[in-house]
Enzyme design. Sequence first.
Site, PDB file in Angstrom:
ATOM      1  N   TYR A 143       4.392   0.635  -2.830  1.00 16.12           N
ATOM      2  CA  TYR A 143       4.197   1.264  -1.525  1.00 16.12           C
ATOM      3  C   TYR A 143       4.124   0.176  -0.471  1.00 16.12           C
ATOM      4  CZ  TYR A 143       1.822   3.800   2.274  1.00 16.12           C
ATOM      5  OH  TYR A 143       1.470   4.360   3.484  1.00 16.12           O
ATOM      6  N   ASP A 238       5.047  -8.291  -0.294  1.00 16.51           N
ATOM      7  CA  ASP A 238       4.080  -7.457   0.402  1.00 16.51           C
ATOM      8  C   ASP A 238       2.713  -7.762  -0.199  1.00 16.51           C
ATOM      9  OD1 ASP A 238       2.388  -5.575   1.401  1.00 16.51           O
ATOM     10  OD2 ASP A 238       3.743  -3.865   1.082  1.00 16.51           O
ATOM     11  N   LYS A 266      -5.003  -5.529   5.652  1.00 18.98           N
ATOM     12  CA  LYS A 266      -6.277  -5.282   4.965  1.00 18.98           C
ATOM     13  C   LYS A 266      -7.309  -6.418   5.133  1.00 18.98           C
ATOM     14  CE  LYS A 266      -4.450  -1.490   2.438  1.00 18.98           C
ATOM     15  NZ  LYS A 266      -3.289  -1.170   1.668  1.00 18.98           N
TER      16      LYS A 266
HETATM   17  C1  LIG Z   1      -1.996  -0.455   2.428  1.00 17.44           C
HETATM   18  C2  LIG Z   1      -0.679  -1.043   2.179  1.00 17.44           C
HETATM   19  C3  LIG Z   1       0.328  -1.072   3.158  1.00 17.44           C
HETATM   20  C4  LIG Z   1       0.186  -0.347   4.456  1.00 17.44           C
HETATM   21  O1  LIG Z   1      -0.834  -0.853   5.267  1.00 17.44           O
HETATM   22  P1  LIG Z   1      -1.417   0.103   6.400  1.00 17.44           P
HETATM   23  O2  LIG Z   1      -2.375  -0.800   7.134  1.00 17.44           O
HETATM   24  O3  LIG Z   1      -2.066   1.249   5.710  1.00 17.44           O
HETATM   25  O4  LIG Z   1      -0.281   0.527   7.243  1.00 17.44           O
HETATM   26  C5  LIG Z   1       1.477  -1.766   2.901  1.00 17.44           C
HETATM   27  N1  LIG Z   1       1.662  -2.377   1.725  1.00 17.44           N
HETATM   28  C6  LIG Z   1       0.744  -2.361   0.748  1.00 17.44           C
HETATM   29  C7  LIG Z   1       0.995  -3.086  -0.514  1.00 17.44           C
HETATM   30  C8  LIG Z   1      -0.449  -1.666   0.939  1.00 17.44           C
HETATM   31  O5  LIG Z   1      -1.331  -1.593  -0.051  1.00 17.44           O
END
Ligand SMILES: *Cc1c(COP(=O)(O)O)cnc(C)c1O
Length: 428
Positions: A143, A238, A266
């Site tokens: 994701y 990511d 995060k």
């Molecule tokens: C949470 C997450 C996102 C998205 O971040 P948001 O701040 O919720 O838009 C993208 N990539 C990964 C791996 C994530 O866990």
Amino acid sequence: MTPKSKHMFSRAQHRIPGGVNSPVRAFQSVGGHPRFIKSGQGCRIRDIDGHTYIEYLGSWGPLILGHCHPKIKAALQKQISLGTSFGASTESEVVLAEMIADALPSIDKVRLVNSGTEATMSAVRLARAFTGRHKIIKFDGCYHGHVDSLLVKAGSGVATLGLPDSPGIVPQDSNYTISVPYNDPDTLEDVLNRNRSEIAAVILEPVAGNMGAVLPAKGFLQRLRKLTREHGALLIFDEVITGFRLSYGGAQQLLKVKPDITCLGKIIGGGLPIGAYGGHREIMKWVAPEGPVYQAGTLSGNPLAVAAGIATLKVLKKASNYSKLERMTQNLVSGLQKAADQAGVTVRINTIGSMFTIFFNDSPVTDFTSAKTSNTGSYGKFFHALLKKGFYFPPSQFETSFVSLAHTGNDIKATIQAARTAFDALAE
Ligand SMILES: *Cc1c(COP(=O)(O)O)cnc(C)c1O
């Protein structure tokens, strides 16, 4: 027992779609109604009915220091009295950018944005501009936020054109996205060969956290690095979850593979909204105003988020923190595994650093296909049994649990004790 949360959820459903501002909060896959949270302290949260929970959600990743850490509170209070947003440059943005570049050698320059979604969206745009190519490859079960072109999983066949996971996405967007199975470099190589000089980037979570925790097989990331280089495609990590979570230098430091672009979020916001993308200066010089790739944000580099982020990274910098997190997590995971074994419940627990997922599965979970064979009904029962005892795990089988520096040995022991009775009840 939770009448106030129940009532609040029905009020919420009148005015907020599904009663929540992010779907994962709605408890849909575990059943029941969500708890409305009033406060948090350390590894504990308290709901509006007055129940306290030891929690392993960490706000879905950011709160590696736990709730209301004194250093973050102090940094935020200081910044609040100075102002919350100026739409102009601040010193602290420079400091955070320097801290990120120091932590991640693959990053020369970094742009701050407001969410992980913005970070991956912008990274894909940048990769397309830099390579002059349109197609991207992602992995099933990874994701990357709700970016149109990334809300795609593999259709019936690997390497077939993607199908959107959500209506409202124009085919042009998903047609340029190819999704392949995680931990399957041969399929990736095949797709790269069949789309020669067309792939702008390969994007993935170097350790997957969004199908539950799924670890890269030995050599998988090294092979991706080699293949992308051979094909002139950029490799995007990511690290929105794993950045500053698996080590101070993220998954790339721990697993020793250097991507071209890294997405963060995060933890670097210390619990406030933030995201970032960065990489080699030859790539980042394409970003406006240095280059032609447009990307902007009214609140980007927001002083409050940046202050909380700097305070978090300062605490995390002590290397012993990561060994402490890992030790605590291993104690918890081995205790949970033992409790399940003794109860005769078959689980597979994937873990790395302070991340873990208890899969109710009798086979190893190595990709999205195997993750999906888990018994989500059992997970739901386990989740609710623990919730009732005051332990809050992610409300879905396909999410990662996080241990924070606020968890103590006693919290871990209490969790294992509670899990023992939850497993016993499941076995009956
Ligand atoms: C949470 C997450 C996102 C998205 O971040 P948001 O701040 O919720 O838009 C993208 N990539 C990964 C791996 C994530 O866990």
